[in-house]
Design an enzyme around this catalytic site. Structure first.
Site, PDB file in Angstrom:
ATOM      1  N   MET A  18       0.822  -1.209   0.000  1.00 54.98           N
ATOM      2  CA  MET A  18       0.000   0.000   0.000  1.00 54.98           C
ATOM      3  C   MET A  18       0.856   1.259   0.000  1.00 54.98           C
ATOM      4  O   MET A  18       0.505   2.253  -0.649  1.00 54.98           O
ATOM      5  CB  MET A  18      -0.943  -0.004   1.206  1.00 54.98           C
ATOM      6  CG  MET A  18      -2.082  -0.996   1.104  1.00 54.98           C
ATOM      7  SD  MET A  18      -3.359  -0.774   2.371  1.00 54.98           S
ATOM      8  CE  MET A  18      -2.429  -1.147   3.855  1.00 54.98           C
ATOM      9  N   ASP A  37      11.739   3.561   3.954  1.00 55.48           N
ATOM     10  CA  ASP A  37      11.509   2.133   4.231  1.00 55.48           C
ATOM     11  C   ASP A  37      12.859   1.555   4.643  1.00 55.48           C
ATOM     12  O   ASP A  37      13.884   2.234   4.565  1.00 55.48           O
ATOM     13  CB  ASP A  37      10.966   1.427   2.980  1.00 55.48           C
ATOM     14  CG  ASP A  37      10.193   0.149   3.297  1.00 55.48           C
ATOM     15  OD1 ASP A  37      10.831  -0.817   3.778  1.00 55.48           O
ATOM     16  OD2 ASP A  37       8.973   0.102   3.100  1.00 55.48           O
ATOM     17  N   VAL A  64      11.615   3.400  11.128  1.00 56.08           N
ATOM     18  CA  VAL A  64      10.642   4.376  11.628  1.00 56.08           C
ATOM     19  C   VAL A  64      10.553   4.413  13.147  1.00 56.08           C
ATOM     20  O   VAL A  64      10.010   5.366  13.713  1.00 56.08           O
ATOM     21  CB  VAL A  64       9.237   4.130  11.046  1.00 56.08           C
ATOM     22  CG1 VAL A  64       9.196   4.432   9.561  1.00 56.08           C
ATOM     23  CG2 VAL A  64       8.761   2.702  11.333  1.00 56.08           C
ATOM     24  N   TYR A 157      -0.674  -6.431  17.254  1.00 54.16           N
ATOM     25  CA  TYR A 157      -1.100  -5.710  16.058  1.00 54.16           C
ATOM     26  C   TYR A 157      -2.372  -4.909  16.320  1.00 54.16           C
ATOM     27  O   TYR A 157      -2.449  -3.717  16.020  1.00 54.16           O
ATOM     28  CB  TYR A 157      -1.323  -6.702  14.911  1.00 54.16           C
ATOM     29  CG  TYR A 157      -1.722  -6.056  13.603  1.00 54.16           C
ATOM     30  CD1 TYR A 157      -0.756  -5.486  12.775  1.00 54.16           C
ATOM     31  CD2 TYR A 157      -3.056  -6.011  13.193  1.00 54.16           C
ATOM     32  CE1 TYR A 157      -1.111  -4.888  11.572  1.00 54.16           C
ATOM     33  CE2 TYR A 157      -3.418  -5.420  12.003  1.00 54.16           C
ATOM     34  CZ  TYR A 157      -2.448  -4.856  11.193  1.00 54.16           C
ATOM     35  OH  TYR A 157      -2.808  -4.256  10.010  1.00 54.16           O
ATOM     36  N   THR A 192      -1.965  -7.714   0.021  1.00 52.68           N
ATOM     37  CA  THR A 192      -0.639  -7.106  -0.108  1.00 52.68           C
ATOM     38  C   THR A 192       0.452  -8.148   0.142  1.00 52.68           C
ATOM     39  O   THR A 192       0.189  -9.264   0.586  1.00 52.68           O
ATOM     40  CB  THR A 192      -0.473  -5.966   0.902  1.00 52.68           C
ATOM     41  OG1 THR A 192      -0.501  -6.515   2.233  1.00 52.68           O
ATOM     42  CG2 THR A 192      -1.581  -4.929   0.753  1.00 52.68           C
TER      43      THR A 192
END
Length: 252
Positions: A18, A37, A64, A157, A192
């Site tokens: 995405m 990334d 990140v 998650y 994905t």
């Protein structure tokens, strides 16, 4: 076209899935995009594709969850473009969804929270001073329907995605006086590369599709179009909300 002309956007997790599609479509709408990334090879390929199609793109390898690396990203974006208008916090991992809850480690749980949630906090605090300078901006935190409803497995998650939802709402209220809008996006099942790496993927896909009223999974572009709306001035009165793009999965 040109819905984002003149804007500068940072998209994390942009090497594939995405994030890559979001970056490409945001660039097509006229924004200058900065991709981050941990996968340099794929980042370079996505960036080059955008440039080949006439867009403006640059990239940096970026963990990140590391605040110092966020500083490097911001410095490079300002050096290249002089401003920041849009942040799409897209980077995420699924984590351990196979082990029973009582067997999952605190280390694993915290890793998921750091990449999925803490990174969004760091990203927001990093761009806010620069959005204040241009008197506004749009921050889009990619969450999940897992941040709205529970599911068996993947408590790290779902905790991180639920946190993303309320992190966005709290920040939206705090930043509204500065015309900085903050919203979360909640995709349902999307086919994905991250999804395909899940254990028992085909069984999970079948279950997800059967639980979706539209009887299919979403497409990456369908999520990206929602992101573009929130990034654009078309959504200038939209902040603190969650945009659910799930084929009706959470409607019942």
């Amino acid at each position: 076209m040109n819905r984002l002309l003149g804007k500068v956007a940072i998209i994390t997790g942009a090497a594939s899935g995405m994030g890559a599609v979001e970056a490409k479509l945001i660039a097509q709408e006229g924004a200058q995009v900065f991709l981050t990334d941990i996968n340099e090879e794929k980042l370079k390929a996505v960036s080059q594709e955008i440039i080949t199609l006439g867009g403006s793109a640059a990239y940096m390898v970026h963990d990140v969850s590391d605040e110092k690396q966020w500083g490097s990203v911001i410095n490079e974006v300002i050096r290249l473009y002089g401003k920041i208008n849009i942040l799409v916090n897209n980077a995420a991992i699924i984590g351990d969804i196979e082990s029973p809850l009582e067997e999952r480690s605190v280390k694993e749980f915290n890793k998921v929270l750091n990449i999925n949630l803490t990174s969004q906090f760091i990203g927001m605090k990093s761009v806010i001073p620069f959005m204040k300078k241009v008197k506004g901006g749009s921050i889009i935190n990619i969450s999940s329907i897992g941040g709205i409803v529970g599911s068996a497995g993947g408590t790290g998650y779902t905790a991180s995605k639920g946190g993303s939802r309320l992190l966005s709402k709290g920040a939206a209220v705090e930043l509204a006086p500065f015309n900085i809008r903050v919203n979360s996006v909640h995709p349902g099942f999307v086919d994905t590369s991250m999804s395909k790496n899940m254990p028992n993927y085909e069984a999970f896909k079948k279950m997800a599709v059967e639980g979706t009223p539209l009887r299919r999974g979403g497409k990456e572009e369908e999520i990206a179009y929602g992101v573009i709306f929130l990034a654009s001035d078309e959504s200038s009165f939209v902040t603190g909300t969650e945009l659910i793009i799930d084929g009706g999965n959470t409607a019942f």
